[in-house]
Design a protein around this motif. Sequence first.
Motif, PDB file in Angstrom:
ATOM      1  N   GLU A  77       7.073  -0.669 -11.556  1.00 51.80           N
ATOM      2  CA  GLU A  77       7.064  -0.873 -10.106  1.00 51.80           C
ATOM      3  C   GLU A  77       7.107   0.459  -9.366  1.00 51.80           C
ATOM      4  O   GLU A  77       6.392   0.656  -8.381  1.00 51.80           O
ATOM      5  N   GLU A  78       7.935   1.374  -9.833  1.00 50.97           N
ATOM      6  CA  GLU A  78       8.023   2.697  -9.198  1.00 50.97           C
ATOM      7  C   GLU A  78       6.720   3.471  -9.376  1.00 50.97           C
ATOM      8  O   GLU A  78       6.247   4.136  -8.452  1.00 50.97           O
ATOM      9  N   GLU A  80       3.763   2.187  -9.713  1.00 53.22           N
ATOM     10  CA  GLU A  80       2.781   1.549  -8.823  1.00 53.22           C
ATOM     11  C   GLU A  80       2.999   1.980  -7.374  1.00 53.22           C
ATOM     12  O   GLU A  80       2.050   2.259  -6.642  1.00 53.22           O
ATOM     13  N   ARG A  81       4.255   2.058  -6.956  1.00 50.88           N
ATOM     14  CA  ARG A  81       4.577   2.486  -5.589  1.00 50.88           C
ATOM     15  C   ARG A  81       4.097   3.908  -5.336  1.00 50.88           C
ATOM     16  O   ARG A  81       3.478   4.211  -4.314  1.00 50.88           O
ATOM     17  N   GLN A  83       1.741   5.493  -6.953  1.00 48.34           N
ATOM     18  CA  GLN A  83       0.277   5.503  -6.973  1.00 48.34           C
ATOM     19  C   GLN A  83      -0.284   5.110  -5.605  1.00 48.34           C
ATOM     20  O   GLN A  83      -1.230   5.713  -5.125  1.00 48.34           O
ATOM     21  N   LYS A  84       0.314   4.110  -4.979  1.00 43.62           N
ATOM     22  CA  LYS A  84      -0.141   3.680  -3.657  1.00 43.62           C
ATOM     23  C   LYS A  84       0.097   4.745  -2.616  1.00 43.62           C
ATOM     24  O   LYS A  84      -0.744   4.957  -1.748  1.00 43.62           O
ATOM     25  N   GLU A  85       1.248   5.414  -2.673  1.00 42.34           N
ATOM     26  CA  GLU A  85       1.554   6.500  -1.719  1.00 42.34           C
ATOM     27  C   GLU A  85       0.585   7.668  -1.903  1.00 42.34           C
ATOM     28  O   GLU A  85       0.180   8.299  -0.934  1.00 42.34           O
ATOM     29  N   ARG A  86       0.216   7.937  -3.105  1.00 42.33           N
ATOM     30  CA  ARG A  86      -0.675   9.054  -3.415  1.00 42.33           C
ATOM     31  C   ARG A  86      -2.062   8.806  -2.847  1.00 42.33           C
ATOM     32  O   ARG A  86      -2.734   9.741  -2.414  1.00 42.33           O
ATOM     33  N   ILE A  87      -2.493   7.574  -2.847  1.00 41.80           N
ATOM     34  CA  ILE A  87      -3.825   7.218  -2.353  1.00 41.80           C
ATOM     35  C   ILE A  87      -3.919   7.433  -0.842  1.00 41.80           C
ATOM     36  O   ILE A  87      -4.937   7.840  -0.325  1.00 41.80           O
ATOM     37  N   LYS A  88      -2.837   7.184  -0.117  1.00 41.88           N
ATOM     38  CA  LYS A  88      -2.849   7.287   1.353  1.00 41.88           C
ATOM     39  C   LYS A  88      -3.022   8.661   1.795  1.00 41.88           C
ATOM     40  O   LYS A  88      -3.331   9.603   1.827  1.00 41.88           O
TER      41      LYS A  88
END
Length: 88
Positions: A77-78, A80-81, A83-88
């Motif tokens: 979960e961490e 994945e979180r 990874q999502k922050e990195r994309i932004k």
Amino acid sequence: MNWNSVIDKALEVLRTSDKGYVLMDMYNNILTPEEAAFNKIQVTPYNALKFIQTQFSAMGLDISDKHLRIKLIALLEEFERLQKERIK
């Protein structure tokens, strides 16, 4: 070490299990009751959870440990979180 194939195999075992048991032929192939009956193949009931645990233990991961499973979920979960922050 190929975790992808071990996880795929574990998911296949869980999908084909019935109340925690799978049917295996003499070559350790997992069969449904219908397949075994139609093809007249002799099968043996096998504990699906024990099969999965053995597979992961052979790869060095004891998934029978509840605390380890919780930590793995938290790690995923961490990851994945982040990874999502990195994309932004």
